[in-house]
Scaffold this motif. Sequence first.
Motif, PDB file in Angstrom:
ATOM      1  N   UNK A  55     -13.469   2.597  -2.101  1.00 24.06           N
ATOM      2  CA  UNK A  55     -12.017   2.759  -1.994  1.00 24.06           C
ATOM      3  C   UNK A  55     -11.439   1.739  -1.015  1.00 24.06           C
ATOM      4  N   UNK A  56     -12.105   1.530   0.098  1.00 26.25           N
ATOM      5  CA  UNK A  56     -11.642   0.537   1.079  1.00 26.25           C
ATOM      6  C   UNK A  56     -11.693  -0.852   0.451  1.00 26.25           C
ATOM      7  N   UNK A  57     -12.737  -1.130  -0.295  1.00 25.95           N
ATOM      8  CA  UNK A  57     -12.846  -2.427  -0.976  1.00 25.95           C
ATOM      9  C   UNK A  57     -11.696  -2.601  -1.977  1.00 25.95           C
ATOM     10  N   UNK A  58     -11.373  -1.535  -2.723  1.00 29.26           N
ATOM     11  CA  UNK A  58     -10.269  -1.603  -3.686  1.00 29.26           C
ATOM     12  C   UNK A  58      -8.943  -1.858  -2.960  1.00 29.26           C
ATOM     13  N   UNK A  59      -8.732  -1.189  -1.840  1.00 33.26           N
ATOM     14  CA  UNK A  59      -7.496  -1.371  -1.069  1.00 33.26           C
ATOM     15  C   UNK A  59      -7.407  -2.802  -0.536  1.00 33.26           C
ATOM     16  N   UNK A  60      -8.521  -3.316  -0.036  1.00 31.78           N
ATOM     17  CA  UNK A  60      -8.530  -4.701   0.474  1.00 31.78           C
ATOM     18  C   UNK A  60      -8.188  -5.694  -0.636  1.00 31.78           C
TER      19      UNK A  60
ATOM     20  N   UNK B 151      -5.529   5.746   5.084  1.00 33.08           N
ATOM     21  CA  UNK B 151      -6.980   5.681   4.935  1.00 33.08           C
ATOM     22  C   UNK B 151      -7.524   4.379   5.537  1.00 33.08           C
ATOM     23  N   UNK B 152      -6.874   3.281   5.264  1.00 35.88           N
ATOM     24  CA  UNK B 152      -7.312   1.997   5.800  1.00 35.88           C
ATOM     25  C   UNK B 152      -7.269   2.022   7.330  1.00 35.88           C
ATOM     26  N   UNK B 153      -6.195   2.564   7.882  1.00 33.37           N
ATOM     27  CA  UNK B 153      -6.068   2.657   9.334  1.00 33.37           C
ATOM     28  C   UNK B 153      -7.183   3.533   9.916  1.00 33.37           C
ATOM     29  N   UNK B 154      -7.407   4.703   9.315  1.00 33.14           N
ATOM     30  CA  UNK B 154      -8.464   5.601   9.788  1.00 33.14           C
ATOM     31  C   UNK B 154      -9.830   4.934   9.712  1.00 33.14           C
ATOM     32  N   UNK B 155     -10.047   4.195   8.623  1.00 31.15           N
ATOM     33  CA  UNK B 155     -11.329   3.528   8.414  1.00 31.15           C
ATOM     34  C   UNK B 155     -11.608   2.531   9.539  1.00 31.15           C
ATOM     35  N   UNK B 156     -10.625   1.715   9.881  1.00 30.79           N
ATOM     36  CA  UNK B 156     -10.846   0.709  10.911  1.00 30.79           C
ATOM     37  C   UNK B 156     -10.806   1.279  12.318  1.00 30.79           C
TER      38      UNK B 156
ATOM     39  N   UNK C 259       0.815  -1.203   0.000  1.00 33.08           N
ATOM     40  CA  UNK C 259       0.000   0.000   0.000  1.00 33.08           C
ATOM     41  C   UNK C 259       0.855   1.262   0.000  1.00 33.08           C
ATOM     42  N   UNK C 260       0.322   2.306  -0.631  1.00 32.50           N
ATOM     43  CA  UNK C 260       0.969   3.614  -0.548  1.00 32.50           C
ATOM     44  C   UNK C 260       0.695   4.171   0.851  1.00 32.50           C
ATOM     45  N   UNK C 261       1.410   5.214   1.225  1.00 30.29           N
ATOM     46  CA  UNK C 261       1.187   5.833   2.538  1.00 30.29           C
ATOM     47  C   UNK C 261      -0.253   6.320   2.667  1.00 30.29           C
ATOM     48  N   UNK C 262      -0.783   6.888   1.587  1.00 25.42           N
ATOM     49  CA  UNK C 262      -2.150   7.402   1.597  1.00 25.42           C
ATOM     50  C   UNK C 262      -3.148   6.273   1.798  1.00 25.42           C
ATOM     51  N   UNK C 263      -2.969   5.171   1.073  1.00 27.13           N
ATOM     52  CA  UNK C 263      -3.867   4.023   1.209  1.00 27.13           C
ATOM     53  C   UNK C 263      -3.782   3.439   2.606  1.00 27.13           C
ATOM     54  N   UNK C 264      -2.577   3.297   3.107  1.00 24.04           N
ATOM     55  CA  UNK C 264      -2.374   2.744   4.442  1.00 24.04           C
ATOM     56  C   UNK C 264      -3.029   3.624   5.502  1.00 24.04           C
TER      57      UNK C 264
END
Length: 157
Positions: free
Chosen positions: A144-149, A115-120, A108-113
């Motif tokens: 976006x979370x689904x795409x990252x997963x 966002x995923x952390x904030x989401x959970x 994951x990019x820093x941005x994706x990481x």
Amino acid sequence: MNQDELCVIIAEKYYQPIYKYCYAKLNCDASAAQDCTQNVFLIMIQKKNRLNLSNNMQTWLYKTADRLIRNYRRKEKKYRDQIPIDEIELADHGGLPGQETETPLDCLTETESALLHEYYEATFGSRNELAKKHNMTLYELYKEIDRIKKKVKSNKD
């Protein structure tokens, strides 16, 4: 249908989603996620006569999981504070100093990481604010979370 049968039906329907939720919130710690998930359903069984098992059980299960996750983190932090720093470094490197271990999240990019952390970390009610913070609709946030997963899963395989 009696309370025991309802508990079985609820457990069969929600065990996997609750486990996945705990797994993600506990930084992919399978053992901790399994413990928390089992405790959610154990509490449900213990309280089955006081709960209305037909209404809002999904909400109750997730709230119970959140509470157990918070308790686990609190206990884990207390335990971590007692471990010497050099042992923490060993644990972070898979047991051997200098040996880097790759995790599925490394793709994951820093941005994706972030966002995923904030989401959970967000509660269900605050995810709408999270979406607004990132200039998204709630639906776009979920996509976006689904795409990252999916990205993490494809990197893991």
